[in-house]
Motif scaffolding. Structure first.
Motif, PDB file in Angstrom:
ATOM      1  N   LEU A   1       0.842  -1.206   0.000  1.00 30.60           N
ATOM      2  CA  LEU A   1       0.000   0.000   0.000  1.00 30.60           C
ATOM      3  C   LEU A   1       0.874   1.252   0.000  1.00 30.60           C
ATOM      4  CD1 LEU A   1      -3.163   0.704   0.524  1.00 30.60           C
ATOM      5  CD2 LEU A   1      -2.265   1.493   2.668  1.00 30.60           C
ATOM      6  N   ALA A   2       1.943   1.232   0.809  1.00 25.28           N
ATOM      7  CA  ALA A   2       2.846   2.391   0.837  1.00 25.28           C
ATOM      8  C   ALA A   2       3.470   2.607  -0.532  1.00 25.28           C
ATOM      9  CB  ALA A   2       3.923   2.188   1.898  1.00 25.28           C
ATOM     10  N   LEU A   3       3.855   1.529  -1.205  1.00 29.41           N
ATOM     11  CA  LEU A   3       4.471   1.653  -2.544  1.00 29.41           C
ATOM     12  C   LEU A   3       3.474   2.240  -3.542  1.00 29.41           C
ATOM     13  CD1 LEU A   3       6.932   1.120  -4.227  1.00 29.41           C
ATOM     14  CD2 LEU A   3       6.132  -1.165  -4.629  1.00 29.41           C
ATOM     15  N   MET A   4       2.211   1.738  -3.510  1.00 29.91           N
ATOM     16  CA  MET A   4       1.210   2.245  -4.460  1.00 29.91           C
ATOM     17  C   MET A   4       0.916   3.718  -4.212  1.00 29.91           C
ATOM     18  SD  MET A   4      -1.554  -0.779  -4.999  1.00 29.91           S
ATOM     19  CE  MET A   4      -1.850  -1.134  -3.286  1.00 29.91           C
ATOM     20  N   VAL A   5       0.813   4.119  -2.932  1.00 32.16           N
ATOM     21  CA  VAL A   5       0.517   5.520  -2.632  1.00 32.16           C
ATOM     22  C   VAL A   5       1.677   6.417  -3.059  1.00 32.16           C
ATOM     23  CG1 VAL A   5       0.202   7.115  -0.722  1.00 32.16           C
ATOM     24  CG2 VAL A   5      -1.143   5.074  -0.828  1.00 32.16           C
ATOM     25  N   ALA A   6       2.915   5.921  -2.910  1.00 31.80           N
ATOM     26  CA  ALA A   6       4.067   6.711  -3.348  1.00 31.80           C
ATOM     27  C   ALA A   6       4.014   6.937  -4.849  1.00 31.80           C
ATOM     28  CB  ALA A   6       5.356   5.991  -2.963  1.00 31.80           C
ATOM     29  N   ILE A   7       3.680   5.876  -5.617  1.00 31.45           N
ATOM     30  CA  ILE A   7       3.578   6.040  -7.073  1.00 31.45           C
ATOM     31  C   ILE A   7       2.458   7.012  -7.422  1.00 31.45           C
ATOM     32  CG2 ILE A   7       3.046   4.821  -9.201  1.00 31.45           C
ATOM     33  CD1 ILE A   7       4.395   2.389  -8.014  1.00 31.45           C
ATOM     34  N   ALA A   8       1.320   6.949  -6.673  1.00 23.72           N
ATOM     35  CA  ALA A   8       0.202   7.851  -6.971  1.00 23.72           C
ATOM     36  C   ALA A   8       0.588   9.295  -6.715  1.00 23.72           C
ATOM     37  CB  ALA A   8      -1.012   7.458  -6.132  1.00 23.72           C
ATOM     38  N   ILE A   9       1.325   9.550  -5.598  1.00 25.13           N
ATOM     39  CA  ILE A   9       1.724  10.927  -5.289  1.00 25.13           C
ATOM     40  C   ILE A   9       2.665  11.463  -6.370  1.00 25.13           C
ATOM     41  CG2 ILE A   9       3.079  12.292  -3.670  1.00 25.13           C
ATOM     42  CD1 ILE A   9       1.941  10.584  -1.447  1.00 25.13           C
TER      43      ILE A   9
ATOM     44  N   ILE B   1       9.259  -1.101   0.881  1.00 23.61           N
ATOM     45  CA  ILE B   1       9.480   0.177   1.573  1.00 23.61           C
ATOM     46  C   ILE B   1      10.639   0.938   0.930  1.00 23.61           C
ATOM     47  CG2 ILE B   1      10.103   1.233   3.763  1.00 23.61           C
ATOM     48  CD1 ILE B   1       7.324   0.233   3.776  1.00 23.61           C
ATOM     49  N   SER B   2      11.705   0.210   0.545  1.00 19.85           N
ATOM     50  CA  SER B   2      12.822   0.919  -0.092  1.00 19.85           C
ATOM     51  C   SER B   2      12.405   1.419  -1.471  1.00 19.85           C
ATOM     52  CB  SER B   2      14.052   0.027  -0.177  1.00 19.85           C
ATOM     53  OG  SER B   2      13.728  -1.169  -0.816  1.00 19.85           O
ATOM     54  N   GLY B   3      11.508   0.684  -2.162  1.00 16.72           N
ATOM     55  CA  GLY B   3      10.986   1.183  -3.424  1.00 16.72           C
ATOM     56  C   GLY B   3      10.195   2.459  -3.238  1.00 16.72           C
ATOM     57  N   ALA B   4       9.370   2.512  -2.172  1.00 18.64           N
ATOM     58  CA  ALA B   4       8.592   3.723  -1.911  1.00 18.64           C
ATOM     59  C   ALA B   4       9.509   4.900  -1.618  1.00 18.64           C
ATOM     60  CB  ALA B   4       7.639   3.481  -0.736  1.00 18.64           C
ATOM     61  N   PHE B   5      10.582   4.653  -0.851  1.00 18.86           N
ATOM     62  CA  PHE B   5      11.519   5.739  -0.558  1.00 18.86           C
ATOM     63  C   PHE B   5      12.225   6.206  -1.822  1.00 18.86           C
ATOM     64  CE2 PHE B   5      11.405   4.872   4.036  1.00 18.86           C
ATOM     65  CZ  PHE B   5      11.292   6.184   4.448  1.00 18.86           C
ATOM     66  N   ALA B   6      12.597   5.251  -2.691  1.00 18.08           N
ATOM     67  CA  ALA B   6      13.294   5.629  -3.917  1.00 18.08           C
ATOM     68  C   ALA B   6      12.392   6.462  -4.815  1.00 18.08           C
ATOM     69  CB  ALA B   6      13.765   4.387  -4.660  1.00 18.08           C
ATOM     70  N   ILE B   7      11.082   6.161  -4.801  1.00 20.02           N
ATOM     71  CA  ILE B   7      10.177   6.934  -5.650  1.00 20.02           C
ATOM     72  C   ILE B   7       9.945   8.321  -5.066  1.00 20.02           C
ATOM     73  CG2 ILE B   7       7.790   7.034  -6.421  1.00 20.02           C
ATOM     74  CD1 ILE B   7       7.904   4.022  -6.712  1.00 20.02           C
TER      75      ILE B   7
ATOM     76  N   ARG C   1       3.574  14.925 -11.207  1.00 20.58           N
ATOM     77  CA  ARG C   1       4.030  15.034 -12.598  1.00 20.58           C
ATOM     78  C   ARG C   1       2.926  15.539 -13.518  1.00 20.58           C
ATOM     79  NH1 ARG C   1       7.775  12.126 -15.914  1.00 20.58           N
ATOM     80  NH2 ARG C   1       7.839  13.401 -17.800  1.00 20.58           N
ATOM     81  N   TYR C   2       1.696  15.039 -13.343  1.00 16.52           N
ATOM     82  CA  TYR C   2       0.640  15.350 -14.293  1.00 16.52           C
ATOM     83  C   TYR C   2      -0.436  16.280 -13.740  1.00 16.52           C
ATOM     84  CZ  TYR C   2       2.533  11.555 -17.061  1.00 16.52           C
ATOM     85  OH  TYR C   2       3.351  10.763 -17.785  1.00 16.52           O
ATOM     86  N   GLY C   3      -0.488  16.469 -12.416  1.00 15.94           N
ATOM     87  CA  GLY C   3      -1.477  17.371 -11.852  1.00 15.94           C
ATOM     88  C   GLY C   3      -2.885  16.825 -11.819  1.00 15.94           C
ATOM     89  N   THR C   4      -3.059  15.503 -11.952  1.00 16.19           N
ATOM     90  CA  THR C   4      -4.391  14.921 -11.873  1.00 16.19           C
ATOM     91  C   THR C   4      -4.282  13.491 -11.378  1.00 16.19           C
ATOM     92  OG1 THR C   4      -6.340  14.308 -13.105  1.00 16.19           O
ATOM     93  CG2 THR C   4      -4.290  14.246 -14.286  1.00 16.19           C
ATOM     94  N   PHE C   5      -5.411  12.980 -10.830  1.00 15.36           N
ATOM     95  CA  PHE C   5      -5.463  11.583 -10.398  1.00 15.36           C
ATOM     96  C   PHE C   5      -6.227  10.720 -11.390  1.00 15.36           C
ATOM     97  CE2 PHE C   5      -4.659  12.559  -5.742  1.00 15.36           C
ATOM     98  CZ  PHE C   5      -3.490  11.851  -5.722  1.00 15.36           C
TER      99      PHE C   5
END
Lengths: 116, 187
Positions: A89-97, B162-168, A102-106
């Motif tokens: 979940l943390a990884l997906m939210v990081a990609i979404a942010i 977690i390290s992937g999230a930090f890298a992003i 980058r694009y200014g939209t969700f």
């Protein structure tokens, strides 16, 4: 049986959000709901009627405990699965942010259109 | 039997919470509704004889609520919907979900009936766990001794994600690179 069906319809609600919704955070919430349903289903399969938690206390003897305890194996595997769910979940939210910055939209369709 | 009624009621409320989550327009309310679903799931784990998982679920739920609120705060809070396309795809998706539910109803007959699990492997853990491991909590004796490699793999997956999230999320110092990209897009 009805418990299994209710559980599966909860999972289908998450699947619906994943397919139909355009907001990227709603898709993430759909994945989270599906994860809840799968964890709950595994625990349901290991449940025993009038069962006790698999923790041995001083006033029980081992023979009756083996007869009444619920299945400890799916509980142990679901325990690891819940923690892995937090990490993904943390990884997906990081990609979404990052996508929002980058694009200014969700909106998924907008992001597809803006590529390149 | 009261246990089973409570389980049914909680599951129905979880489905209602999930539907509210995916249909409400304000994103912050949607995140809070999914938090409610997670806490009801933790209460269910207590009734199903799994106190360890209930505690873990509460902690993980609070953390994921914080992460999701970080994603939705300070940005446009309203869900995007466009009417014309959505009604068509909605109907097709609902039809397919109904078909999957019908197939699931027949498939669930092959499972062991609720309340009578087949414990071929777990019987061994319950009988020999106390002598071989010495832990009175059999869940911990399974994750830390009998299936320790699974726990190791879980730690690897957790570290990777977690390290992937930090890298992003990390701020790179090459702001020039970004400028180049922006100029590229303008031309």
């Amino acid at each position: 049986m009805t418990l299994y069906m209710l559980n599966f319809s909860l999972m289908m609600v998450g699947m619906y959000a994943l397919i139909v919704k355009r907001h990227i955070v709603k898709k993430i919430l759909g994945i989270a709901i599906m994860e809840y349903a799968v964890n709950h289903f595994l625990i349901l399969i290991g449940f025993k009627k009038a069962g006790v938690a698999p923790i041995l206390t001083k006033d029980m003897d081992l023979a009756t405990f083996i007869q009444t305890a619920v299945d400890p194996l799916p509980q142990a595997l679901v325990l690891t699965s819940i923690v892995i769910g937090l990490g993904t979940l943390a990884l997906m939210v990081a990609i979404a942010i990052r996508l929002y910055e980058r694009y200014g939209t969700f909106d998924m369709h907008e992001i597809n259109r803006l590529r390149g | 039997m009261e246990n089973l009624i409570i389980l049914h009621i909680l599951l129905v409320f979880m489905i209602i919470g999930a539907i509210i989550t995916i249909e409400i327009r304000n994103m912050l309310s949607a995140v809070i509704a999914v938090g409610a679903v997670g806490f009801m799931l933790s209460v269910q784990f207590l009734f199903l004889g799994a106190p360890d998982i209930a505690i873990t679920q509460v902690i993980v739920e609070i953390l994921s609520l914080i992460i999701l609120i970080r994603a939705t705060i300070n940005v446009d809070n309203v869900a995007i919907e466009r009417k014309e396309e959505i009604i068509f795809s909605n109907r097709i998706t609902l039809i397919f979900i109904g078909v999957i539910l019908i197939f699931a109803w027949t498939a669930f007959h092959a499972l062991p009936t609720f309340g009578e699990p087949s414990m071929r492997v777990s019987q061994f853990y319950l009988i020999h766990g106390l002598q071989e491991v010495g832990a009175t909590n059999f869940v911990t004796s399974v994750i830390l001794d009998f299936r320790a490699y699974d726990t190791f793999g879980e730690a690897v997956v957790l570290f990777t994600s977690i390290s992937g999230a930090f890298a992003i999320l990390r701020r790179w110092k090459k702001e020039q690179h970004k400028d180049f990209l922006r100029i590229d897009r303008e031309h």
